[in-house]
Scaffold this active site. Structure first.
Site, PDB file in Angstrom:
ATOM      1  N   TYR A 150      -8.005 -10.167  -4.025  1.00  0.00           N
ATOM      2  CA  TYR A 150      -7.793 -10.638  -2.658  1.00  0.00           C
ATOM      3  C   TYR A 150      -8.812 -11.708  -2.275  1.00  0.00           C
ATOM      4  CZ  TYR A 150      -4.199  -7.399  -0.972  1.00  0.00           C
ATOM      5  OH  TYR A 150      -3.019  -6.732  -0.758  1.00  0.00           O
ATOM      6  N   LYS A 175      -6.404  -0.873 -14.948  1.00  0.00           N
ATOM      7  CA  LYS A 175      -5.647  -1.318 -16.126  1.00  0.00           C
ATOM      8  C   LYS A 175      -6.648  -1.793 -17.174  1.00  0.00           C
ATOM      9  CE  LYS A 175      -1.751  -2.577 -16.853  1.00  0.00           C
ATOM     10  NZ  LYS A 175      -0.756  -2.005 -17.821  1.00  0.00           N
ATOM     11  N   ASP A 213      -0.246   1.640 -13.898  1.00  0.00           N
ATOM     12  CA  ASP A 213       1.221   1.682 -14.004  1.00  0.00           C
ATOM     13  C   ASP A 213       1.702   3.120 -14.247  1.00  0.00           C
ATOM     14  OD1 ASP A 213       0.037   1.614 -16.524  1.00  0.00           O
ATOM     15  OD2 ASP A 213       1.667   0.501 -17.474  1.00  0.00           O
ATOM     16  N   ASP A 272      -3.071  -1.525  -2.677  1.00  0.00           N
ATOM     17  CA  ASP A 272      -2.056  -2.042  -1.759  1.00  0.00           C
ATOM     18  C   ASP A 272      -0.676  -1.539  -2.187  1.00  0.00           C
ATOM     19  OD1 ASP A 272      -0.945  -3.649   0.315  1.00  0.00           O
ATOM     20  OD2 ASP A 272      -0.418  -5.151  -1.190  1.00  0.00           O
ATOM     21  N   ASP A 331       1.771   1.880  -0.617  1.00  0.00           N
ATOM     22  CA  ASP A 331       3.140   1.777  -0.098  1.00  0.00           C
ATOM     23  C   ASP A 331       4.036   2.820  -0.764  1.00  0.00           C
ATOM     24  OD1 ASP A 331       2.520  -0.316   1.615  1.00  0.00           O
ATOM     25  OD2 ASP A 331       4.245  -1.533   1.020  1.00  0.00           O
TER      26      ASP A 331
END
Ligand code: IPM
Ligand code: MN
Length: 371
Positions: free
Chosen positions: A142, A193, A226, A250, A254
């Site tokens: 970000y 990751k 993932d 983020d 959701d």
């Protein structure tokens, strides 16, 4: 009784509508002697852009820095698609996070019993779900530099975003995760990751070292982000606290929000470092749902995430855990009476709008607070 100074930033879209319900809740708190709250209000996002040409003014930033807590609605919408990148509505929120040093974003996902049918997953998968995503909020891709789009001169452009993490940033967010896990079911899952990203390698290493040094009593588990996303929809009740970086956080939050039946249900707290002397910390509280331009201005938005965000302010900024519990209980009780906004509609329920849902929660508060 100390006076708590709140800066209300309703923002865009459904922000002002759900903030109106928080104002009533604040009024209720003051009237019942549950704290002494003073409020100021400011513009942020597209609303600030329309009036001042920027996503947040210096004056509003100064108010935010001086407040005990910022209560934030939502920013953005198609109306501002064409504004310069630096003045886009989201830039206001990102500046607040960065300048207030709000590195720790807590996003609880709780499935209210009354709503386990609203989830897109099977009831048994989400019933009783109670997890918290701890998202790093002031670093990573970000904010990393360079962040550019360059014209290569051959009809091609090149876009660059940079994912950067220093040891201290990983360590302080992991510490928030471990400490929170200790107060809950004592399990922390770290997601990155490391099979592809150097930041993932360092993230994994720093979390492991902190665990070995200070938090051996907490059960620590690592998942690739993932695979973690897959596990979140497969069997979310395996999680207690999840700690992850800004971008994964983020996305994963959701997903977690939707497990609970609706994005309209999920509150969040963004916290800075605790000052060693005053024991105060900068903080901003916002619903996870965003500005929902498609239903803005119609009185349809679900105010619960916003009300619960104020509840988090009581818990994390003002040490009013009992009062925060009361708000959570009032929300659950209001839902149990069968009222539903359209995002959580179900068969046989009573469909209500924003103000009616707010009123239903206040009515339950009246009942629960009665001597
Ligand atoms: C969130 C939002 C923000 C983010 C946007 C509005 C900048 O999606 O808080 O999750 O990406 O962090
Ligand atoms: Mn988001």
């Amino acid at each position: 009784m100390p006076t708590h100074k709140l800066l209300l930033l309703p923002g865009d879209g459904i922000g002002p509508e759900v903030m109106a319900e928080v104002k009533k809740l604040i009024g209720w708190m003051n009237a019942h002697g549950f704290g002494k709250f003073e409020t100021e209000e400011g513009l942020v996002g597209g609303a600030a852009y329309d009036s001042h040409g920027v996503a947040v003014t210096e004056a509003t930033m100064a108010q935010a820095l001086a407040a005990d807590a910022v209560i934030f609605g939502a920013v953005g919408g198609p109306k501002w698609d064409g504004v310069p990148y630096d003045a886009r509505p989201e830039a206001g929120l990102l500046r607040l996070r960065k300048d207030l040093g709000l590195f720790a974003n807590l996003r609880p996902a709780i499935c209210y019993p009354a709503l386990s049918e609203s989830s897109s997953l099977k009831r048994e998968v989400v019933d009783g779900l109670d997890l918290v995503i701890v998202r790093e909020l002031t670093g990573g891709v970000y904010f990393g530099e360079p962040k550019t789009i360059t014209d290569l001169g051959n009809g091609q452009k090149r876009a660059i975003d940079t994912q950067v993490y220093d040891t201290y940033e990983i360590e302080r967010i992991a510490r928030v995760g471990f400490e929170l896990a200790r107060k809950r079911r004592n399990k922390l899952t770290s997601m990155e990751k490391r099979n592809v990203m150097k930041t993932g390698v360092l993230w994994h290493e720093v979390v492991d070292q902190l665990h070995a040094r200070e938090f051996k009593d907490v059960q620590l588990e690592h998942q690739l982000a993932d695979a973690g996303a897959m596990q979140l929809v497969r069997w979310p009740k395996q999680f207690d606290v999840i700690v992850t970086d800004n971008l994964f956080g983020d996305v994963l939050s959701d997903v977690a929000a939707m497990l609970t039946g609706s994005l309209g249900m999920l509150p969040s707290a963004s916290l800075g470092e605790t000052d060693a002397k005053t024991l105060k910390r900068r903080a901003l509280y916002e619903p996870v749902h965003g500005s929902a331009p498609d239903i803005a201005g119609k009185g349809l938005a679900n105010p619960i995430a916003m009300l619960a965000s104020f509840g988090m302010a009581l818990r994390y900024s003002f040490a009013m855990g009992k009062e925060a519990d009361l708000i959570d209980q009032a929300i659950a009780a209001a839902l149990a009476t069968g009222v539903r906004t359209y995002d959580i509609k179900s068969e046989g329920a009573t469909m209500v709008g924003t103000a009616e849902m707010g009123a239903a929660v206040l009515q339950q508060l009246d009942r629960l607070a009665a001597p």
